[in-house]
Structure formats: C-alpha cells, structure tokens
Design a protein around this motif. Structure first.
Motif, PDB file in Angstrom:
ATOM      1  N   HIS A   8      24.797  -4.929  -1.717  1.00  0.00           N
ATOM      2  CA  HIS A   8      24.371  -5.806  -2.760  1.00  0.00           C
ATOM      3  C   HIS A   8      23.062  -5.207  -3.519  1.00  0.00           C
ATOM      4  N   MET A   9      22.688  -4.338  -3.124  1.00  0.00           N
ATOM      5  CA  MET A   9      21.414  -3.630  -4.025  1.00  0.00           C
ATOM      6  C   MET A   9      21.742  -2.181  -4.398  1.00  0.00           C
ATOM      7  N   ASP A  10      20.908  -1.759  -5.487  1.00  0.00           N
ATOM      8  CA  ASP A  10      21.226  -0.349  -5.965  1.00  0.00           C
ATOM      9  C   ASP A  10      20.594   0.605  -5.330  1.00  0.00           C
ATOM     10  N   HIS A  11      21.154   1.660  -5.441  1.00  0.00           N
ATOM     11  CA  HIS A  11      20.569   3.038  -4.738  1.00  0.00           C
ATOM     12  C   HIS A  11      19.184   3.098  -5.129  1.00  0.00           C
ATOM     13  N   ASN A  12      18.472   3.435  -4.053  1.00  0.00           N
ATOM     14  CA  ASN A  12      16.776   3.980  -4.496  1.00  0.00           C
ATOM     15  C   ASN A  12      16.034   2.917  -4.815  1.00  0.00           C
ATOM     16  N   THR A  13      16.420   1.886  -4.444  1.00  0.00           N
ATOM     17  CA  THR A  13      15.497   0.526  -4.537  1.00  0.00           C
ATOM     18  C   THR A  13      14.753  -0.085  -3.333  1.00  0.00           C
ATOM     19  N   VAL A  14      13.529  -0.328  -3.582  1.00  0.00           N
ATOM     20  CA  VAL A  14      12.672  -0.825  -2.445  1.00  0.00           C
ATOM     21  C   VAL A  14      13.284  -2.230  -2.201  1.00  0.00           C
ATOM     22  N   PHE A  15      13.572  -2.410  -0.721  1.00  0.00           N
ATOM     23  CA  PHE A  15      14.112  -3.827  -0.519  1.00  0.00           C
ATOM     24  C   PHE A  15      13.357  -4.401   0.602  1.00  0.00           C
ATOM     25  N   HIS A  16      12.100  -3.758   1.309  1.00  0.00           N
ATOM     26  CA  HIS A  16      11.508  -4.239   2.081  1.00  0.00           C
ATOM     27  C   HIS A  16       9.797  -3.313   1.988  1.00  0.00           C
ATOM     28  N   THR A  17       8.871  -4.228   2.001  1.00  0.00           N
ATOM     29  CA  THR A  17       7.539  -3.709   2.051  1.00  0.00           C
ATOM     30  C   THR A  17       6.704  -3.857   3.541  1.00  0.00           C
ATOM     31  N   GLN A  18       6.659  -2.803   4.118  1.00  0.00           N
ATOM     32  CA  GLN A  18       6.214  -2.694   5.460  1.00  0.00           C
ATOM     33  C   GLN A  18       4.578  -3.054   5.236  1.00  0.00           C
ATOM     34  N   GLU A  19       3.995  -2.211   4.597  1.00  0.00           N
ATOM     35  CA  GLU A  19       2.468  -2.286   4.353  1.00  0.00           C
ATOM     36  C   GLU A  19       2.327  -2.135   2.557  1.00  0.00           C
ATOM     37  N   LYS A  20       1.721  -2.867   2.137  1.00  0.00           N
ATOM     38  CA  LYS A  20       1.385  -3.127   0.707  1.00  0.00           C
ATOM     39  C   LYS A  20       0.380  -1.800   0.230  1.00  0.00           C
ATOM     40  N   GLY A  21       0.495  -1.407  -0.930  1.00  0.00           N
ATOM     41  CA  GLY A  21      -0.446  -0.511  -1.465  1.00  0.00           C
ATOM     42  C   GLY A  21      -1.584  -0.850  -2.217  1.00  0.00           C
ATOM     43  N   PHE A  22      -2.544   0.090  -2.383  1.00  0.00           N
ATOM     44  CA  PHE A  22      -3.864  -0.293  -3.148  1.00  0.00           C
ATOM     45  C   PHE A  22      -4.024   0.483  -4.181  1.00  0.00           C
ATOM     46  N   LYS A  23      -4.578   0.135  -5.200  1.00  0.00           N
ATOM     47  CA  LYS A  23      -5.054   1.186  -6.540  1.00  0.00           C
ATOM     48  C   LYS A  23      -6.557   0.989  -6.816  1.00  0.00           C
ATOM     49  N   LEU A  24      -7.142   2.177  -6.860  1.00  0.00           N
ATOM     50  CA  LEU A  24      -8.482   2.169  -7.272  1.00  0.00           C
ATOM     51  C   LEU A  24      -8.847   2.295  -8.459  1.00  0.00           C
ATOM     52  N   ASN A  25      -9.065   1.686  -9.547  1.00  0.00           N
ATOM     53  CA  ASN A  25      -9.284   1.976 -11.031  1.00  0.00           C
ATOM     54  C   ASN A  25      -7.955   2.537 -11.578  1.00  0.00           C
ATOM     55  N   GLY A  26      -6.872   2.203 -11.131  1.00  0.00           N
ATOM     56  CA  GLY A  26      -5.536   2.791 -11.829  1.00  0.00           C
ATOM     57  C   GLY A  26      -5.156   3.736 -10.764  1.00  0.00           C
ATOM     58  N   ARG A  27      -5.668   4.523 -10.039  1.00  0.00           N
ATOM     59  CA  ARG A  27      -5.283   5.700  -9.092  1.00  0.00           C
ATOM     60  C   ARG A  27      -5.032   5.012  -7.766  1.00  0.00           C
ATOM     61  N   ILE A  28      -3.869   5.894  -7.179  1.00  0.00           N
ATOM     62  CA  ILE A  28      -3.457   5.222  -6.076  1.00  0.00           C
ATOM     63  C   ILE A  28      -4.364   5.805  -4.778  1.00  0.00           C
ATOM     64  N   LEU A  29      -5.106   4.359  -4.164  1.00  0.00           N
ATOM     65  CA  LEU A  29      -5.647   4.649  -3.000  1.00  0.00           C
ATOM     66  C   LEU A  29      -5.180   4.791  -1.801  1.00  0.00           C
ATOM     67  N   ARG A  30      -4.092   4.098  -1.550  1.00  0.00           N
ATOM     68  CA  ARG A  30      -3.215   4.036  -0.424  1.00  0.00           C
ATOM     69  C   ARG A  30      -1.525   3.806  -0.831  1.00  0.00           C
ATOM     70  N   PRO A  31      -0.691   4.662  -0.751  1.00  0.00           N
ATOM     71  CA  PRO A  31       0.693   4.250  -1.259  1.00  0.00           C
ATOM     72  C   PRO A  31       1.125   3.084  -0.367  1.00  0.00           C
ATOM     73  N   ALA A  32       2.206   2.435  -0.902  1.00  0.00           N
ATOM     74  CA  ALA A  32       2.774   1.424  -0.078  1.00  0.00           C
ATOM     75  C   ALA A  32       3.789   1.804   0.895  1.00  0.00           C
ATOM     76  N   LYS A  33       3.809   1.304   1.860  1.00  0.00           N
ATOM     77  CA  LYS A  33       4.937   2.128   2.828  1.00  0.00           C
ATOM     78  C   LYS A  33       6.417   0.717   2.920  1.00  0.00           C
ATOM     79  N   VAL A  34       7.373   1.391   2.553  1.00  0.00           N
ATOM     80  CA  VAL A  34       8.560   0.695   2.056  1.00  0.00           C
ATOM     81  C   VAL A  34       9.616   1.312   2.770  1.00  0.00           C
ATOM     82  N   GLY A  35      10.855   0.302   2.608  1.00  0.00           N
ATOM     83  CA  GLY A  35      12.267   0.626   2.993  1.00  0.00           C
ATOM     84  C   GLY A  35      12.905   0.734   1.680  1.00  0.00           C
ATOM     85  N   VAL A  36      13.850   1.791   1.771  1.00  0.00           N
ATOM     86  CA  VAL A  36      14.505   2.084   0.551  1.00  0.00           C
ATOM     87  C   VAL A  36      15.865   2.133   0.809  1.00  0.00           C
TER      88      VAL A  36
END
Length: 235
Positions: free
Chosen positions: A203-231
């Motif tokens: 029921h979902m498209d290919h290569n779509t994030v359906f679960h966020t295991q750990e949310k990400g953070f950006k510092l002044n627009g740059r990735i400080l920590r990427p989000a850990k997700v299920g795809v």
C-alpha cells in the motif's frame, strides 16, 4: 728731383703689391681647380646639409615657441587623466578586496560558531531523544478524554508537562540553529536518512520512509545527525 724720386718709388711699390696679389689669386684658383670633383661635391654637400639643418632647427624652434604652452597643457591634461584612471582602478580593487574580506570573515565566524556549538548540540540531541522516548511510552489511548479517570489523571498531567518541556527545549534549540526533523512518509534521501531496514509494503510506494526509528537533527541547515528509518522496498 726728390719728388720725382719719391713718386717713382711709390709707383714701384704699388706695382710690386699688385703683382703679388695677382699671383696669390692665381695660386688659390689653381689649388681649387686642382681638387677632384668628388672633393668639390663633398664640400658643396656638407655646406648644403649644414644650411638645411640650420633651417630645420630654426623652424622647429619657431614652432616649439609657438605651440609650447598648448602642448605643455595637453601633456599635463593627459598625465592627470592617466593618474585619475589609475586611482579609480586602485579604488575599485580596494573596495572589491574589502568586500571579499567581509564575506570571508563572516563565513569564518559562522564556521567557527558552528564548530563551537556542534559538540554541545550533539550532547543536547541525546536529551531530546530521551524526552521523545519517555513520551512514546505512554499509550495514546489513555490520553483520550473518554479514557481519563482518577487513576490516569496523574499520568496525563505528567505527559503534558514532559511534552511542554520538550516543546520549549526544541524552540530554544531552533533559535540557535539546531532543528529536529521527522522524514516519515517522505522519499528516502541517503544524504539525510540512514536506512536501518527495508521491507516490501503493497500500500506504499517504493523507496518511501514508513517508519522513523530515530529522528534526525540539522544544525544551521546542515545534517548534524541523519534520521534512522525503515524504507519500503517493493522491487
């Protein structure tokens, strides 16, 4: 008799002088005609060249005296124009160098500020994650108005207090450039997301994030920590 003698002597002297003058003239003429034609031509050529040079010098001197003030003013004007162009070029170069210095200084200050708070921001991220984990432990069913009882009211108050504290903390961090993001439902981006697992979902498209295991953070627009997700992987 004395007069006659004196007159005869005078005539003799005049005759001798006249004869000597004639001989001298004849000698000079013979020496001139004995010269070669080349020597005569050379003498005439040097004479004419000298006269022509004198005439040209006199004409140049006359022209220089006539055009002297105008020519001097023209040279001064040309020199001033060249000086103005040189000063203008130096001014434009100085302005460009100063602006480049300002931009470079601002970039360096921003980079230094980001680097200074980067470690501190990473430590704060752990605290925000703990708030998120604590809030996720409360079932959403118990927070509904119809499910509230005397025994669950304290739990609801605790949840509301933690949620308010989390919102204030995130708002304060956002003012300083640290922002949390949740990519749930977005297309997977390897620059911002880290896939921890992949699974097929019809029921979902290919290569779509359906679960966020750990949310990400950006510092002044740059990735400080990427989000850990299920795809989603349907192919």
């Amino acid at each position: 008799m004395f007069r006659q003698t004196f007159s005869a002597t005078s005539r003799a002297l005049r005759s001798t002088a006249r004869l000597g003058t004639q001989r001298q003239t004849i000698t000079i003429a013979q020496s001139y005609y004995n010269q070669t034609p080349l020597a005569v031509a050379r003498t005439r050529w040097y004479s004419s060249e000298t006269e022509a040079a004198k005439k040209e010098g006199e004409e140049e001197k006359a022209n220089g005296e006539a055009e002297g003030p105008e020519a001097a003013l023209k040279k001064q004007l040309e020199a001033k124009d060249a000086e103005v162009r040189d000063l203008k070029d130096r001014y434009l170069r100085s302005v460009a160098d100063f602006r480049n210095l300002q931009d470079r200084t601002q970039r360096d200050m921003k980079a230094a500020r980001d680097f200074a708070i980067q470690k501190f921001a990473k430590d704060l991220v752990e605290s925000v994650d703990n708030f998120d984990r604590a809030l996720s432990m409360v079932p959403q069913e118990k927070l509904k108005p119809e499910a509230k009882t005397e025994h669950t009211q304290d739990l609801v108050n605790l949840y509301d207090g933690l949620k308010m504290t989390e919102n204030i903390l995130l708002s304060t961090l956002k003012k300083h450039g640290l922002e949390r993001f949740d990519p749930d439902g977005e297309v997977f981006n390897p620059n911002e997301h880290e896939a921890t697992f992949m699974t097929p979902m019809q029921h979902m498209d290919h290569n779509t994030v359906f679960h966020t295991q750990e949310k990400g953070f950006k510092l002044n627009g740059r990735i400080l920590r990427p989000a850990k997700v299920g795809v989603v992987k349907n192919k």
